[in-house]
Design a protein around this motif. Structure first.
Motif, PDB file in Angstrom:
ATOM      1  N   PHE A   1      -5.288  13.585  17.192  1.00 60.86           N
ATOM      2  CA  PHE A   1      -4.638  12.374  16.661  1.00 60.86           C
ATOM      3  C   PHE A   1      -4.360  12.707  15.206  1.00 60.86           C
ATOM      4  CE2 PHE A   1      -4.570   8.175  14.698  1.00 60.86           C
ATOM      5  CZ  PHE A   1      -3.876   7.403  15.632  1.00 60.86           C
TER       6      PHE A   1
ATOM      7  N   THR B   1      -0.246  12.413  10.043  1.00 69.76           N
ATOM      8  CA  THR B   1       0.554  13.095   9.010  1.00 69.76           C
ATOM      9  C   THR B   1       0.389  14.624   9.047  1.00 69.76           C
ATOM     10  OG1 THR B   1      -1.056  12.965   7.181  1.00 69.76           O
ATOM     11  CG2 THR B   1       0.330  11.043   7.521  1.00 69.76           C
ATOM     12  N   GLY B   2      -0.245  15.139  10.077  1.00 69.87           N
ATOM     13  CA  GLY B   2      -0.241  16.589  10.314  1.00 69.87           C
ATOM     14  C   GLY B   2      -1.447  17.372   9.819  1.00 69.87           C
ATOM     15  N   GLY B   3      -2.294  16.794   8.991  1.00 70.88           N
ATOM     16  CA  GLY B   3      -3.437  17.543   8.450  1.00 70.88           C
ATOM     17  C   GLY B   3      -4.480  17.867   9.512  1.00 70.88           C
ATOM     18  N   THR B   4      -4.769  16.899  10.359  1.00 70.99           N
ATOM     19  CA  THR B   4      -5.771  17.115  11.417  1.00 70.99           C
ATOM     20  C   THR B   4      -5.271  18.191  12.382  1.00 70.99           C
ATOM     21  OG1 THR B   4      -6.331  14.774  11.256  1.00 70.99           O
ATOM     22  CG2 THR B   4      -7.160  15.946  13.181  1.00 70.99           C
TER      23      THR B   4
ATOM     24  N   PRO C   1      -8.639  12.217  12.334  1.00 70.70           N
ATOM     25  CA  PRO C   1      -8.922  12.027  10.911  1.00 70.70           C
ATOM     26  C   PRO C   1     -10.001  10.961  10.737  1.00 70.70           C
ATOM     27  CG  PRO C   1      -6.914  10.852  11.520  1.00 70.70           C
ATOM     28  CD  PRO C   1      -7.452  11.477  12.777  1.00 70.70           C
TER      29      PRO C   1
ATOM     30  N   PHE D   1     -10.937   7.635   9.157  1.00 74.41           N
ATOM     31  CA  PHE D   1     -10.352   6.451   8.511  1.00 74.41           C
ATOM     32  C   PHE D   1     -11.511   5.524   8.152  1.00 74.41           C
ATOM     33  CE2 PHE D   1      -5.706   6.232  10.386  1.00 74.41           C
ATOM     34  CZ  PHE D   1      -5.422   7.454   9.809  1.00 74.41           C
TER      35      PHE D   1
ATOM     36  N   TYR E   1     -10.896  15.095   6.943  1.00 74.27           N
ATOM     37  CA  TYR E   1     -11.053  13.991   5.990  1.00 74.27           C
ATOM     38  C   TYR E   1     -10.521  14.396   4.626  1.00 74.27           C
ATOM     39  CZ  TYR E   1     -15.395  16.098   4.127  1.00 74.27           C
ATOM     40  OH  TYR E   1     -16.314  16.929   3.544  1.00 74.27           O
TER      41      TYR E   1
ATOM     42  N   ASN F   1     -11.362  14.518   1.520  1.00 75.08           N
ATOM     43  CA  ASN F   1     -12.182  14.923   0.369  1.00 75.08           C
ATOM     44  C   ASN F   1     -13.071  13.814  -0.188  1.00 75.08           C
ATOM     45  OD1 ASN F   1     -12.579  17.519  -0.945  1.00 75.08           O
ATOM     46  ND2 ASN F   1     -12.110  16.451  -2.845  1.00 75.08           N
ATOM     47  N   ARG F   2     -13.141  12.626   0.490  1.00 77.67           N
ATOM     48  CA  ARG F   2     -14.145  11.636   0.084  1.00 77.67           C
ATOM     49  C   ARG F   2     -15.396  11.906   0.929  1.00 77.67           C
ATOM     50  NH1 ARG F   2     -16.758   7.310   1.662  1.00 77.67           N
ATOM     51  NH2 ARG F   2     -15.616   7.000   3.593  1.00 77.67           N
ATOM     52  N   ALA F   3     -15.402  11.423   2.184  1.00 79.03           N
ATOM     53  CA  ALA F   3     -16.540  11.607   3.086  1.00 79.03           C
ATOM     54  C   ALA F   3     -16.087  11.250   4.490  1.00 79.03           C
ATOM     55  CB  ALA F   3     -17.692  10.692   2.673  1.00 79.03           C
TER      56      ALA F   3
ATOM     57  N   ALA G   1      -8.705  17.933   4.606  1.00 81.26           N
ATOM     58  CA  ALA G   1      -7.238  17.908   4.714  1.00 81.26           C
ATOM     59  C   ALA G   1      -6.709  16.912   3.682  1.00 81.26           C
ATOM     60  CB  ALA G   1      -6.813  17.500   6.121  1.00 81.26           C
TER      61      ALA G   1
ATOM     62  N   HIS H   1      -5.440  14.092   1.499  1.00 85.37           N
ATOM     63  CA  HIS H   1      -5.591  12.651   1.720  1.00 85.37           C
ATOM     64  C   HIS H   1      -4.218  12.042   1.984  1.00 85.37           C
ATOM     65  CE1 HIS H   1      -6.952   8.566   1.524  1.00 85.37           C
ATOM     66  NE2 HIS H   1      -8.203   8.973   1.341  1.00 85.37           N
TER      67      HIS H   1
ATOM     68  N   PHE I   1     -15.369  -0.864   9.250  1.00 84.09           N
ATOM     69  CA  PHE I   1     -14.077  -0.551   8.630  1.00 84.09           C
ATOM     70  C   PHE I   1     -13.032  -1.531   9.148  1.00 84.09           C
ATOM     71  CE2 PHE I   1     -10.009   1.990   8.635  1.00 84.09           C
ATOM     72  CZ  PHE I   1      -9.813   1.929   7.269  1.00 84.09           C
TER      73      PHE I   1
ATOM     74  N   VAL J   1      -7.145  -0.697   5.631  1.00 87.38           N
ATOM     75  CA  VAL J   1      -6.838  -0.692   4.193  1.00 87.38           C
ATOM     76  C   VAL J   1      -5.702  -1.663   3.856  1.00 87.38           C
ATOM     77  CG1 VAL J   1      -7.684   1.651   3.786  1.00 87.38           C
ATOM     78  CG2 VAL J   1      -5.298   1.318   4.409  1.00 87.38           C
TER      79      VAL J   1
ATOM     80  N   ILE K   1      -2.078   0.508  11.541  1.00 85.68           N
ATOM     81  CA  ILE K   1      -3.392   1.018  11.093  1.00 85.68           C
ATOM     82  C   ILE K   1      -3.250   1.770   9.755  1.00 85.68           C
ATOM     83  CG2 ILE K   1      -4.495   1.092  13.385  1.00 85.68           C
ATOM     84  CD1 ILE K   1      -3.798   4.188  13.356  1.00 85.68           C
TER      85      ILE K   1
HETATM   86  C1  LIG Z   1      -6.363   4.360   6.599  1.00 89.09           C
HETATM   87  C2  LIG Z   1      -6.955   5.636   6.069  1.00 89.09           C
HETATM   88  C3  LIG Z   1      -8.305   5.702   5.775  1.00 89.09           C
HETATM   89  C4  LIG Z   1      -8.864   6.888   5.285  1.00 89.09           C
HETATM   90  N1  LIG Z   1     -10.202   6.949   5.033  1.00 89.09           N
HETATM   91  C5  LIG Z   1     -10.754   8.097   4.577  1.00 89.09           C
HETATM   92  C6  LIG Z   1     -12.153   8.184   4.332  1.00 89.09           C
HETATM   93  O1  LIG Z   1     -12.922   7.263   4.577  1.00 89.09           O
HETATM   94  N2  LIG Z   1     -12.646   9.347   3.805  1.00 89.09           N
HETATM   95  C7  LIG Z   1     -11.837  10.427   3.515  1.00 89.09           C
HETATM   96  O2  LIG Z   1     -12.335  11.414   3.004  1.00 89.09           O
HETATM   97  N3  LIG Z   1     -10.502  10.379   3.790  1.00 89.09           N
HETATM   98  C8  LIG Z   1      -9.954   9.251   4.315  1.00 89.09           C
HETATM   99  N4  LIG Z   1      -8.619   9.195   4.599  1.00 89.09           N
HETATM  100  C9  LIG Z   1      -7.826  10.437   4.496  1.00 89.09           C
HETATM  101  C10 LIG Z   1      -7.643  11.099   5.869  1.00 89.09           C
HETATM  102  O3  LIG Z   1      -8.864  11.192   6.562  1.00 89.09           O
HETATM  103  C11 LIG Z   1      -7.093  12.507   5.716  1.00 89.09           C
HETATM  104  O4  LIG Z   1      -5.998  12.525   4.846  1.00 89.09           O
HETATM  105  C12 LIG Z   1      -6.696  13.114   7.049  1.00 89.09           C
HETATM  106  O5  LIG Z   1      -6.468  14.486   6.862  1.00 89.09           O
HETATM  107  C13 LIG Z   1      -5.443  12.492   7.605  1.00 89.09           C
HETATM  108  O6  LIG Z   1      -5.139  13.117   8.819  1.00 89.09           O
HETATM  109  P1  LIG Z   1      -3.645  13.446   9.268  1.00 89.09           P
HETATM  110  O7  LIG Z   1      -3.036  14.333   8.180  1.00 89.09           O
HETATM  111  O8  LIG Z   1      -3.829  14.167  10.545  1.00 89.09           O
HETATM  112  O9  LIG Z   1      -2.920  12.155   9.357  1.00 89.09           O
HETATM  113  C14 LIG Z   1      -8.042   8.023   5.078  1.00 89.09           C
HETATM  114  C15 LIG Z   1      -6.665   7.939   5.357  1.00 89.09           C
HETATM  115  C16 LIG Z   1      -6.130   6.765   5.844  1.00 89.09           C
HETATM  116  C17 LIG Z   1      -4.664   6.731   6.187  1.00 89.09           C
END
Ligand SMILES: Cc1cc2nc3c(=O)[nH]c(=O)nc-3n(C[C@H](O)[C@H](O)[C@H](O)COP(=O)(O)O)c2cc1C
Length: 254
Positions: free
Chosen positions: A8, A11-14, A57, A59, A87, A89-91, A118, A120, A170, A173, A212
């Motif tokens: 899932f 945006t491609g990072g996962t 990812p 969220f 994720y 770079n937060r947690a 990946a 943010h 959660f 956002v 979402i």
């Molecule tokens: C709604 C939302 C909530 C997120 N929450 C977190 C989080 O709690 N911790 C974190 O480190 N990154 C968080 N992120 C960043 C994503 O986990 C990260 O950018 C991930 O690589 C996105 O995957 P994708 O590129 O496959 O879409 C969040 C991003 C979004 C859109």
């Protein structure tokens, strides 16, 4: 052994991280896109000869709700599962433990887990460009390491992953990206939205209950016409500044 990559990745990072991990297995990969809202996930059934790499990812420290529903709909029938969280770079908080619970409940045997950094997808200044070439090499090595454990039959009885139950709450956002005047009504955002939140006939109409805030519509728009509210993005970047400041590392749990 048949290798499946089920990701899932709005945006491609996962997907990038899961691609690198799967490359380490050195096997042909069948990809199943968990963002595809047209797929009937309850028709997916695996067997003990299958190895499924799940990528989601984090969220808000959790598995995105549609990904959780789609994982829960499948039948593992004893297939092996490798769990990957990407994720920003937060947690990743409780994402891996939630994935493990979902996979086990669906009948998979969890053999390993990976946490990958990946970019943010909202606050794009954090982990920019990751996974980069050095992350990809490390993730590929994780894949090789996992495969060696599978071949040795040294699999964990009960895979230990970080996280707590009950999971972190959660509620989203609340950032709904909107089109600007350069929108051509091509329909790409509506077609690729993982939750069908965007109206096909009018892309400015978004079902807030379905959105979402995954930012897929922003990333797939061929005209770069879709944006999250700039002030909200800036506020998020400020809020995350301390938490995202350090260079976090990819982790393997076996
Ligand atoms: C709604 C939302 C909530 C997120 N929450 C977190 C989080 O709690 N911790 C974190 O480190 N990154 C968080 N992120 C960043 C994503 O986990 C990260 O950018 C991930 O690589 C996105 O995957 P994708 O590129 O496959 O879409 C969040 C991003 C979004 C859109």
């Amino acid at each position: 052994m048949n290798l499946y990559q089920l990701d899932f990745s709005p945006t491609g990072g996962t997907k990038k991280a899961a691609d690198a991990l799967c490359a380490g297995f050195g096997l042909p990969v069948s990809r199943i896109d968990l963002c595809n809202s047209q797929t009937n996930f309850s028709s997916l059934s695996f067997s003990r000869q299958d190895l499924c790499v799940f990528g989601v990812p984090s969220f808000g420290g959790r598995v995105p709700a549609p990904a959780a529903q789609r994982m829960a709909a499948m039948r593992g029938n004893g297939a092996l599962a490798v769990l990957l969280v990407a994720y920003g770079n937060r947690a990743f908080d409780d994402t891996l433990i939630e994935m493990k619970d979902l996979a086990q409940k669906a009948g998979f045997r969890c053999v390993a887990a990976v946490a990958a950094i990946a970019q943010h997808s909202i606050a794009r200044c954090y982990a920019a460009g990751r996974p980069d070439a050095s992350d990809a090499k490390e993730l590929e090595d994780f894949g090789k390491n996992i495969l060696a454990h599978i071949k040795d039959d040294s699999l964990p009885e009960d895979l230990a992953v970080p996280g707590n139950r009950p999971y972190r709450a959660f509620g989203g956002v609340g950032m709904i990206p909107m089109p600007d005047a350069s929108c051509t009504y091509c329909g790409t955002c509506a077609a690729l939205c993982p939750t069908r939140a965007i109206s096909i006939s009018d892309p400015a109409q978004v079902d807030a209950a379905r959105c979402i805030s995954c930012m897929r519509c922003v990333s797939v728009c061929p005209e770069h016409a879709r944006h999250a509210d700039a002030a909200k993005v800036a506020a998020t970047e400020t809020k995350l500044a301390k938490l995202c400041a350090d260079h976090k590392i990819n982790e393997l749990f076996l």
